[in-house]
Write a protein that holds these residues in place. Structure first.
Motif, PDB file in Angstrom:
ATOM      1  N   THR A 117      25.880 -39.988 -11.144  1.00 28.53           N
ATOM      2  CA  THR A 117      24.612 -39.449 -11.621  1.00 28.53           C
ATOM      3  C   THR A 117      23.624 -40.544 -12.014  1.00 28.53           C
ATOM      4  N   TYR A 118      24.049 -41.794 -11.964  1.00 27.94           N
ATOM      5  CA  TYR A 118      23.138 -42.910 -12.229  1.00 27.94           C
ATOM      6  C   TYR A 118      22.596 -43.524 -10.942  1.00 27.94           C
ATOM      7  N   ASP A 119      23.034 -43.034  -9.798  1.00 27.65           N
ATOM      8  CA  ASP A 119      22.659 -43.669  -8.546  1.00 27.65           C
ATOM      9  C   ASP A 119      21.156 -43.638  -8.286  1.00 27.65           C
ATOM     10  N   ILE A 120      20.521 -42.508  -8.551  1.00 26.96           N
ATOM     11  CA  ILE A 120      19.079 -42.412  -8.298  1.00 26.96           C
ATOM     12  C   ILE A 120      18.329 -43.373  -9.203  1.00 26.96           C
ATOM     13  N   PHE A 121      18.732 -43.428 -10.468  1.00 32.36           N
ATOM     14  CA  PHE A 121      18.071 -44.365 -11.379  1.00 32.36           C
ATOM     15  C   PHE A 121      18.247 -45.804 -10.916  1.00 32.36           C
ATOM     16  N   THR A 122      19.464 -46.197 -10.547  1.00 33.31           N
ATOM     17  CA  THR A 122      19.665 -47.582 -10.119  1.00 33.31           C
ATOM     18  C   THR A 122      18.927 -47.869  -8.810  1.00 33.31           C
ATOM     19  N   ASP A 123      18.788 -46.854  -7.955  1.00 37.25           N
ATOM     20  CA  ASP A 123      17.959 -47.025  -6.752  1.00 37.25           C
ATOM     21  C   ASP A 123      16.519 -47.332  -7.141  1.00 37.25           C
ATOM     22  N   TYR A 124      15.983 -46.566  -8.089  1.00 34.43           N
ATOM     23  CA  TYR A 124      14.612 -46.799  -8.541  1.00 34.43           C
ATOM     24  C   TYR A 124      14.487 -48.170  -9.196  1.00 34.43           C
ATOM     25  N   TYR A 125      15.497 -48.538  -9.964  1.00 29.60           N
ATOM     26  CA  TYR A 125      15.459 -49.819 -10.656  1.00 29.60           C
ATOM     27  C   TYR A 125      15.232 -50.959  -9.663  1.00 29.60           C
ATOM     28  N   LYS A 126      15.976 -50.897  -8.554  1.00 34.76           N
ATOM     29  CA  LYS A 126      15.818 -51.929  -7.525  1.00 34.76           C
ATOM     30  C   LYS A 126      14.482 -51.768  -6.796  1.00 34.76           C
ATOM     31  N   GLU A 127      14.095 -50.518  -6.539  1.00 36.15           N
ATOM     32  CA  GLU A 127      12.828 -50.251  -5.848  1.00 36.15           C
ATOM     33  C   GLU A 127      11.642 -50.791  -6.643  1.00 36.15           C
ATOM     34  N   PHE A 128      11.722 -50.696  -7.966  1.00 39.83           N
ATOM     35  CA  PHE A 128      10.631 -51.176  -8.816  1.00 39.83           C
ATOM     36  C   PHE A 128      10.625 -52.692  -8.949  1.00 39.83           C
ATOM     37  N   GLY A 129      11.652 -53.341  -8.442  1.00 42.07           N
ATOM     38  CA  GLY A 129      11.710 -54.795  -8.513  1.00 42.07           C
ATOM     39  C   GLY A 129      11.913 -55.325  -9.916  1.00 42.07           C
ATOM     40  N   LEU A 130      12.689 -54.609 -10.724  1.00 45.61           N
ATOM     41  CA  LEU A 130      12.875 -55.006 -12.118  1.00 45.61           C
ATOM     42  C   LEU A 130      13.938 -56.088 -12.246  1.00 45.61           C
ATOM     43  N   PRO A 131      13.877 -56.883 -13.308  1.00 44.49           N
ATOM     44  CA  PRO A 131      14.828 -57.989 -13.478  1.00 44.49           C
ATOM     45  C   PRO A 131      16.267 -57.498 -13.634  1.00 44.49           C
ATOM     46  N   THR A 132      17.200 -58.363 -13.304  1.00 48.30           N
ATOM     47  CA  THR A 132      18.617 -58.043 -13.476  1.00 48.30           C
ATOM     48  C   THR A 132      19.155 -58.569 -14.801  1.00 48.30           C
ATOM     49  N   GLN A 133      18.335 -59.295 -15.539  1.00 50.54           N
ATOM     50  CA  GLN A 133      18.683 -59.697 -16.890  1.00 50.54           C
ATOM     51  C   GLN A 133      17.394 -60.002 -17.654  1.00 50.54           C
ATOM     52  N   GLN A 154      -3.124 -56.011 -17.382  1.00 53.36           N
ATOM     53  CA  GLN A 154      -3.524 -57.412 -17.375  1.00 53.36           C
ATOM     54  C   GLN A 154      -2.330 -58.213 -16.891  1.00 53.36           C
ATOM     55  N   GLY A 155      -2.421 -58.717 -15.691  1.00 55.31           N
ATOM     56  CA  GLY A 155      -1.305 -59.455 -15.131  1.00 55.31           C
ATOM     57  C   GLY A 155      -0.701 -58.735 -13.945  1.00 55.31           C
ATOM     58  N   ARG A 156       0.284 -59.370 -13.357  1.00 59.77           N
ATOM     59  CA  ARG A 156       0.945 -58.847 -12.172  1.00 59.77           C
ATOM     60  C   ARG A 156       2.438 -58.723 -12.418  1.00 59.77           C
ATOM     61  N   GLY A 157       3.122 -58.173 -11.450  1.00 59.23           N
ATOM     62  CA  GLY A 157       4.563 -58.075 -11.541  1.00 59.23           C
ATOM     63  C   GLY A 157       5.026 -56.680 -11.869  1.00 59.23           C
ATOM     64  N   SER A 158       6.348 -56.500 -11.760  1.00 58.37           N
ATOM     65  CA  SER A 158       6.929 -55.171 -11.898  1.00 58.37           C
ATOM     66  C   SER A 158       6.772 -54.598 -13.294  1.00 58.37           C
ATOM     67  N   LEU A 159       6.636 -55.466 -14.302  1.00 59.33           N
ATOM     68  CA  LEU A 159       6.548 -54.987 -15.675  1.00 59.33           C
ATOM     69  C   LEU A 159       5.122 -54.918 -16.202  1.00 59.33           C
ATOM     70  N   ALA A 160       4.134 -55.149 -15.339  1.00 55.60           N
ATOM     71  CA  ALA A 160       2.746 -55.157 -15.800  1.00 55.60           C
ATOM     72  C   ALA A 160       2.333 -53.819 -16.397  1.00 55.60           C
TER      73      ALA A 160
END
Length: 643
Positions: free
Chosen positions: A175-191, A367-373
């Protein structure tokens, strides 16, 4: 001492606590209030639908007027329950959409996000949300404390982080697969880096995850103080078998066994998961020989951890999903070394904002760029409901009636009626996703079939209140030598000094730094049967004023820390309350695996009703971000089949 003098010493009425919500005129409460979110008010600033003495101070920033279930939101919702709205059939249809989504939490937003990716050019989706700002419980509180911006979660909080070696499906039950797919899709950090420590803070293990120190198995990692009525603080009680606590010796032995998970109730049980779903957690504790002190010890954690009620109101399998003592299944792998945890300063608001920005570019002025902007910046309300958008988000809109115009089996559309700006409106849609909670769906889907209605009768819910208390410093914690607290005589049962994720340019965090104490507060009624606990707890939550809760929190902190130099008048910079009347589903025995040969109620709800599809996280027995995404992804597939 007079009550007035006591209030003065507690700092009741301090400027920052009341300044903003008295800034505009005190506006009459009711459904019409919800519509004014973001409209001009006193001095050209926003006037507050949360500007009531019941809702209280809402802080600053995007969510200043959207802290939990505000008075306006509650009044509008209770208008459905009390049948206060006019018959929608008297009004014509205003607009047509391919898809209408009711509810703007993670289920609704995920459904909209999937539609934005899958539907073709020219397709249209309208998302209706009854709050001033979209996000459900994934919103944050913001304080301005002496020039420092502090952020804390309103509710939804804590997410897994897939590491570089993570394999899809290796965490949990899929049940976490969709979330982890999105996590990678959003380009978020791994740490993530955490804010640097100094000034003595470095000698502590500070949590970066709100729920960590609540868990019995994790508490030993933190310097912890227990506060008892008449006794005061006992430091690190779990490390010496609770020897210095006021509990009797027999209870200390039981608590020590419980925290260490020494008693096994599943040895020799075949199909332990299904067996656990046949009894309550209290019944399992009884089988293991645990008494009242263990129940009292764990009930607050159960209620705020995911269920809103006590151990006699949930299936023992629900307790297993919280990894509570006595429910450990031997050799069952429940985690992966390729998974971490992250709790952003504002909780899961970060993921909600990223999703919003991706489906409606420009929705957040960054203000700024990147996945967490998108985590920073300011939401631009004008971008959310623009004609021509594939996705339109209409906040302050309370859906009151959803139905097909005739036979659901043959209908090619459904009608959604909602109230906004005090006016009744109606839209036609080829498909509807009910991403609102089950307690809403069963009240507004007018032609709901009997099977679905009966299944929804199996869903019970409990409330929680998240109180965020901004402090100008945490020297009193440092003086006492602990940073994690548990209380047995106060409103807020647990809180910790938290070390935040470094979102860029973090200053060194010291005991002199301002911080926010986040209290996840339950309202417990163990004397009642499970289904009655949620309504009784909601009655307490809704009957208590902001001022009464504020006073209780100020008294609690004063009783605990005054001897260590704490002064509520000086040190408390603001208090925000976030009331969530149906924060959690409370799954009773049989919820997960069914009973008496009947399927689980969630299996029934997942079946479409004509053009109406149901998607919300409680179908999985836990109201969590990843579960909401999982259910919404399934619903999006059902919708695309219709379209």
């Amino acid at each position: 001492m007079s009550g007035q003098r006591s209030d003065e010493l507690l700092g009741m009425g301090s400027g920052i606590t009341r300044r903003d919500f008295f800034n505009g005129a005190m506006v009459a409460s009711g459904a019409a209030l919800v519509a004014g979110c973001g409209a001009g008010g006193d001095g050209g600033g926003p006037w507050a639908p949360s500007g009531s003495s019941w809702t209280g101070f809402g802080g600053v920033g995007d969510y200043a007027w959207s802290n939990g279930n505000t008075q306006a939101v509650v009044d509008a919702a209770h208008g459905i329950r009390d049948r206060l709205y006019a018959d929608p059939a008297t009004k014509p249809v205003d607009e047509d959409f391919d898809l209408v989504i009711v509810g703007g939490g993670f289920s609704g937003m995920t459904g909209a996000y999937e539609f934005s990716k899958r539907a073709g050019t020219g397709a249209t989706c309208l998302l209706l949300d009854n709050h001033p700002v979209v996000g459900g419980e994934a919103k944050q509180n913001e304080f301005d404390v002496d020039g420092h911006r502090l952020i804390a979660p309103q509710g939804s909080n804590g997410a897994v982080v897939p590491r570089p070696g993570y394999v899809r499906g290796s965490f949990g039950d899929g049940t976490y697969d969709i979330f982890t797919d999105y996590y990678k899709e959003f380009g978020l950090p791994t740490q993530y880096d955490l804010e640097p420590l100094g000034g003595g803070a470095e000698k502590y293990e500070l949590t970066d995850y709100h729920f960590g120190p609540m868990a019995p198995a994790w508490e030993n990692a933190y310097a912890t103080g227990y506060h008892f009525p008449g006794k005061g603080w006992v430091k690190d009680p779990t490390k010496d078998g609770f020897a210095n606590t006021p509990w009797p010796a027999s209870a200390r032995k039981e608590l020590d066994d419980f925290v260490a998970d020494r008693r096994d109730g599943l040895a020799g049980v075949s199909n332990p998961e299904a067996w656990l779903d046949t009894l309550t957690y209290y019944q399992l504790l009884d089988k293991l020989g645990y008494g009242t002190e263990v129940r009292n010890y764990i009930d607050p954690g159960i209620a705020v951890g995911n269920y809103g009620v006590c151990g006699n109101g949930i299936s023992a399998y629900a307790a297993h999903r919280l990894r509570l003592p006595g429910t450990t299944i031997k050799d069952k792998v429940i985690s992966s070394s390729d998974i971490g945890l992250v709790s952003f300063p504002g909780g899961n608001t970060a993921f909600m904002r990223i999703m919003l920005q991706r489906m409606i570019p420009g929705a957040i002025k960054t203000q700024g760029r990147g996945s967490l902007a998108a985590v920073g910046g300011t939401i631009d309300p004008a971008k959310l409901d623009r004609p021509g958008n594939k996705i339109r988000i209409r906040s302050g809109s309370t859906a009151i009636d959803v139905r097909h115009p005739g036979d659901a089996a043959t209908a090619d559309h459904a009608i959604v009626s909602y109230v906004r700006e005090g006016k009744l409106r109606r839209v036609r849609a080829k498909a509807v996703v009910m991403a609102s909670g089950g307690w809403v769906n069963r009240n507004i889907v007018a032609d709901m079939p009997e099977g679905h209605r009966n299944a929804y009768g199996e869903f019970h819910h409990g409330p929680v209140m998240i109180a965020n208390v901004a402090l100008r410093n945490w020297r009193c914690f440092d003086k006492l030598g602990f940073t994690n607290t548990r209380w047995f005589d106060a409103l807020g049962w647990q809180t910790s000094i938290r070390r935040n994720v470094d979102m860029g340019g973090a200053q060194t965090f010291t005991p002199d730094s301002p911080t926010v104490l986040t209290f996840y507060i339950p309202f417990l009624h163990p004397e009642l049967p499970g289904p009655q606990q949620g309504p009784a707890a909601r009655a307490r939550l809704f009957a208590t004023s902001y001022a009464d809760f504020e006073r209780q929190l100020r008294e609690q902190l004063t009783a605990g820390f005054a001897a260590a130099g704490f002064d509520a008048r000086r040190d408390i910079a603001g208090i925000i309350l976030n009331r969530w009347g149906h924060a959690y589903v409370a799954p009773q025995p049989g919820f997960y695996f069914g009973r008496d040969g009947a399927p689980p109620p969630s299996d029934v709800i997942r079946k479409p009703h004509g053009r109406i599809v149901f998607a919300h996280s409680e179908l999985l027995g836990e109201m969590a971000m990843a579960h909401a995404m999982h259910e919404a992804y399934r619903a999006a597939g059902q919708v695309m089949d219709m379209l």
